[in-house]
Design an enzyme around this catalytic site. Structure first.
Site, PDB file in Angstrom:
ATOM      1  N   THR A  92      -5.869  -1.459   6.948  1.00 14.40           N
ATOM      2  CA  THR A  92      -5.856  -2.918   7.015  1.00 14.40           C
ATOM      3  C   THR A  92      -7.290  -3.419   7.213  1.00 14.40           C
ATOM      4  O   THR A  92      -7.551  -4.598   7.107  1.00 14.40           O
ATOM      5  CB  THR A  92      -4.983  -3.397   8.189  1.00 14.40           C
TER       6      THR A  92
ATOM      7  N   LYS B 259       0.835  -1.213   0.000  1.00 15.72           N
ATOM      8  CA  LYS B 259       0.000   0.000   0.000  1.00 15.72           C
ATOM      9  C   LYS B 259       0.871   1.265   0.000  1.00 15.72           C
ATOM     10  O   LYS B 259       0.654   2.182  -0.783  1.00 15.72           O
ATOM     11  CB  LYS B 259      -0.960  -0.013   1.213  1.00 15.72           C
ATOM     12  N   THR B 260       1.862   1.287   0.903  1.00 18.84           N
ATOM     13  CA  THR B 260       2.753   2.459   0.965  1.00 18.84           C
ATOM     14  C   THR B 260       3.530   2.584  -0.345  1.00 18.84           C
ATOM     15  O   THR B 260       3.669   3.682  -0.895  1.00 18.84           O
ATOM     16  CB  THR B 260       3.738   2.309   2.149  1.00 18.84           C
TER      17      THR B 260
ATOM     18  N   ARG C 135       6.625  -8.038   1.941  1.00 18.34           N
ATOM     19  CA  ARG C 135       7.522  -7.566   3.003  1.00 18.34           C
ATOM     20  C   ARG C 135       8.182  -8.755   3.701  1.00 18.34           C
ATOM     21  O   ARG C 135       9.372  -8.727   4.014  1.00 18.34           O
ATOM     22  CB  ARG C 135       6.764  -6.718   4.021  1.00 18.34           C
TER      23      ARG C 135
ATOM     24  N   ASP D  83      -1.642   6.588   6.253  1.00 21.05           N
ATOM     25  CA  ASP D  83      -1.645   5.167   6.572  1.00 21.05           C
ATOM     26  C   ASP D  83      -2.578   4.963   7.769  1.00 21.05           C
ATOM     27  O   ASP D  83      -2.795   5.898   8.546  1.00 21.05           O
ATOM     28  CB  ASP D  83      -0.202   4.755   6.931  1.00 21.05           C
TER      29      ASP D  83
HETATM   30  P1  ADP Z   1       2.107  -1.843   3.211  1.00 20.91           P
HETATM   31  O1  ADP Z   1       2.122  -0.363   3.086  1.00 20.91           O
HETATM   32  O2  ADP Z   1       0.933  -2.483   2.562  1.00 20.91           O
HETATM   33  O3  ADP Z   1       2.304  -2.330   4.625  1.00 20.91           O
HETATM   34  P2  ADP Z   1       4.644  -1.672   1.783  1.00 20.91           P
HETATM   35  O4  ADP Z   1       4.296  -0.865   0.584  1.00 20.91           O
HETATM   36  O5  ADP Z   1       5.374  -0.961   2.887  1.00 20.91           O
HETATM   37  O6  ADP Z   1       3.350  -2.411   2.362  1.00 20.91           O
HETATM   38  O7  ADP Z   1       5.494  -2.929   1.260  1.00 20.91           O
HETATM   39  C1  ADP Z   1       6.482  -3.546   2.052  1.00 20.91           C
HETATM   40  C2  ADP Z   1       7.661  -3.907   1.200  1.00 20.91           C
HETATM   41  O8  ADP Z   1       7.307  -5.001   0.363  1.00 20.91           O
HETATM   42  C3  ADP Z   1       8.114  -2.802   0.241  1.00 20.91           C
HETATM   43  O9  ADP Z   1       9.108  -1.997   0.821  1.00 20.91           O
HETATM   44  C4  ADP Z   1       8.652  -3.564  -0.931  1.00 20.91           C
HETATM   45  O10 ADP Z   1      10.011  -3.916  -0.685  1.00 20.91           O
HETATM   46  C5  ADP Z   1       7.848  -4.831  -0.947  1.00 20.91           C
HETATM   47  N1  ADP Z   1       6.734  -4.819  -1.900  1.00 20.91           N
HETATM   48  C6  ADP Z   1       5.421  -4.664  -1.595  1.00 20.91           C
HETATM   49  N2  ADP Z   1       4.662  -4.785  -2.696  1.00 20.91           N
HETATM   50  C7  ADP Z   1       5.507  -5.023  -3.720  1.00 20.91           C
HETATM   51  C8  ADP Z   1       5.314  -5.264  -5.120  1.00 20.91           C
HETATM   52  N3  ADP Z   1       4.091  -5.327  -5.662  1.00 20.91           N
HETATM   53  N4  ADP Z   1       6.402  -5.453  -5.901  1.00 20.91           N
HETATM   54  C9  ADP Z   1       7.640  -5.431  -5.339  1.00 20.91           C
HETATM   55  N5  ADP Z   1       7.882  -5.245  -4.022  1.00 20.91           N
HETATM   56  C10 ADP Z   1       6.835  -5.048  -3.220  1.00 20.91           C
END
Ligand code: ADP
Length: 348
Positions: A171, A77-78, A230, A122
C-alpha cells in the site's frame, strides 16, 4: 425500513472499514474475485501491458519477471496475482510480510516452490530487514545462501531454487527499501477506479450472487464506493441482504439510495470515518495543516488506518491537500459540511 431490515443492513457495521470479514464474506468474496485477465475490470493500460509480458514469458518458456503492485487496499492487487498464476498455468503460494517472521520461514517457502510458481507477498513493505536480505539473492539468481554450524565451523551453503516469480503488493511504495524495489522488473500502480468500471463490477457481482440490480442502482453504489472494488462489492452485499429481507428480487435506485443512506454512506460516498477525519481537520485544527499522526491520535485510530485507507481517497477526491506542513482541508471539504470557506489556500 423495518427494524429487522435495518439490523441486517447494519450487520458488519461499517462496510468500508470492516477489518475482519465473516466466514460468509470470505466465501462470497472468493466467488466475486476475477479469475482471468479478461474478467479484471478497468485499468486497461495495466491489463494490456500485462498481457504482452505474460505472452512473451510464455513464448520464451520462462517465468514472468518479478512484479510489484502498489495501491490502496481493495483495488485488486491480490486478484491480479492470482490471475497471473491462472494465465501462466502455475501454482501460487500466498503469504504476507508480517507472516514471515524469520529467515527460516522464507527459506521453507522458497525451497518448496516449483519451476514457474508465483510467490505472492502481500504487505511486502512490512518484511523484516533480515528476511528481506535473504530475498535479494533469491530474486536475483534464484539462490539462497545459508550458514550452517557456528564459530570456526560455520560454512555458507548456496542452495539453488527453481526459477519463480515474486509478486509483491504494497500500500506504500515509499516504505519499500530501495534495494528491494530495484529487484522488481515490472511495476504497476493501481489507482482508484472510475464509476463506470465500479458499476460494471457491481453488475457482474449481481449475476454471480443471483440478485438483480438495475443500471441506475449499480451506478449509485459505484458512486459511493470510494473508487474501490472491494467496497463496491461489500456495499452491494449489504444491499442484497436488505432486498432479500424486504422480499424483493431485484435492487432498484430507490432501494439502493435508502440502503446506502442507512449504512451511513453519504451522497458523496464518504463514510463515517471519512467524515470524522474531515470534521476533525476542519473543526479542531481549523482546516489544517495537520499531520496524519495527529489525526490518528485524536481519533484513537491506528496511523496506518488513516494513512492507508482513509487519506488516499480524501486526497484523490479533493477533500484534502498535501502540503509540506501536513494535510489541509480544501474548499470542497468546507462546502461538503456547509461551512463557509474563508481561507486563502495559496498561503500554505
Ligand atoms: P487488494 O489485494 O488490492 O487489497 P483484492 O484483489 O483483494 O484487493 O480485491 C478485493 C476484491 O475486489 C476482489 O475480491 C474482487 O471481488 C474485487 N476486485 C478488485 N479488483 C477488481 C477488478 N479489477 N475487477 C473486478 N473485481 C475486482
Amino acid at each position: 425500513m423495518t427494524e429487522e431490515a435495518r439490523e441486517i443492513l447494519l450487520k458488519g457495521s461499517n462496510p468500508c472499514r470492516q477489518v475482519k470479514e465473516t466466514e460468509d464474506d470470505i466465501v462470497v468474496n472468493l466467488s466475486l474475485r476475477p479469475k482471468k485477465l479478461s474478467e479484471f475490470v478497468g485499468h486497461k493500460e495495466i491489463v494490456d501491458n500485462l498481457k504482452v509480458s505474460l505472452q512473451a514469458a510464455t513464448q520464451r518458456k520462462e517465468p514472468l519477471e518479478h512484479l510489484l503492485l502498489s495501491g490502496p487496499p481493495g483495488l485488486g492487487k491480490t486478484s491480479l496475482s492470482h490471475i497471473i498464476a491462472h494465465e501462466m498455468n502455475t501454482k501460487i503460494t500466498a503469504t504476507s510480510g508480517p507472516a514471515i517472521e524469520r529467515a527460516g520461514d522464507l527459506i521453507g517457502i522458497l525451497t518448496n516452490l516449483e519451476e514457474g510458481d508465483i510467490l505472492f507477498i502481500d504487505e511486502i513493505h512490512r518484511l523484516s530487514k533480515v528476511v528481506e536480505e535473504f530475498l535479494y539473492p533469491a530474486m536475483e539468481n534464484f539462490q539462497i545462501d545459508f550458514v550452517i554450524d557456528k564459530g570456526q565451523f560455520a560454512r555458507t551453503i548456496k542452495f539453488n531454487l527453481k526459477p519463480f516469480t515474486l509478486v509483491g503488493a504494497t500500500t506504500r511504495t515509499g516504505l519499500l527499501a530501495a534495494p528491494l524495489r530495484s529487484r522488481f522488473g515490472i511495476f504497476y500502480a493501481l489507482d482508484f477506479y472510475r464509476v463506470e468500471d465500479l458499476a460494471k463490477i457491481v453488475r457482474n457481482s449481481s449475476k454471480v450472487l443471483g440478485m438483480e440490480i438495475d443500471a441506475q442502482a449499480a451506478e449509485e453504489v459505484a458512486r459511493r464506493a470510494r473508487g474501490t472494488p472491494r467496497i463496491a462489492n461489500r456495499l452491494f452485499r449489504r444491499i442484497r441482504d436488505y432486498a432479500q429481507v424486504a422480499k424483493k428480487n431485484g435492487v432498484d435506485l430507490d432501494l439502493a439510495v435508502k440502503s446506502l443512506d442507512e449504512l451511513g454512506i453519504d451522497r458523496a460516498g464518504l463514510d463515517e470515518l471519512d467524515r470524522k477525519v474531515l470534521r476533525l481537520v476542519l473543526d479542531t485544527f481549523s482546516g489544517g495543516p495537520v499531520g496524519v499522526e495527529s489525526i490518528a491520535a485524536s481519533l484513537n485510530e491506528e496511523t496506518d488506518t488513516i494513512a492507508d485507507t482513509v487519506e488516499p481517497y480524501l486526497l484523490k477526491a479533493g477533500y484534502l491537500k498535501r502540503t509540506s506542513r501536513g494535510r489541509l482541508a480544501t474548499k470542497l471539504a468546507y462546502e461538503h459540511f456547509g461551512i463557509k470557506y474563508e481561507r486563502q489556500e495559496e498561503l500554505f
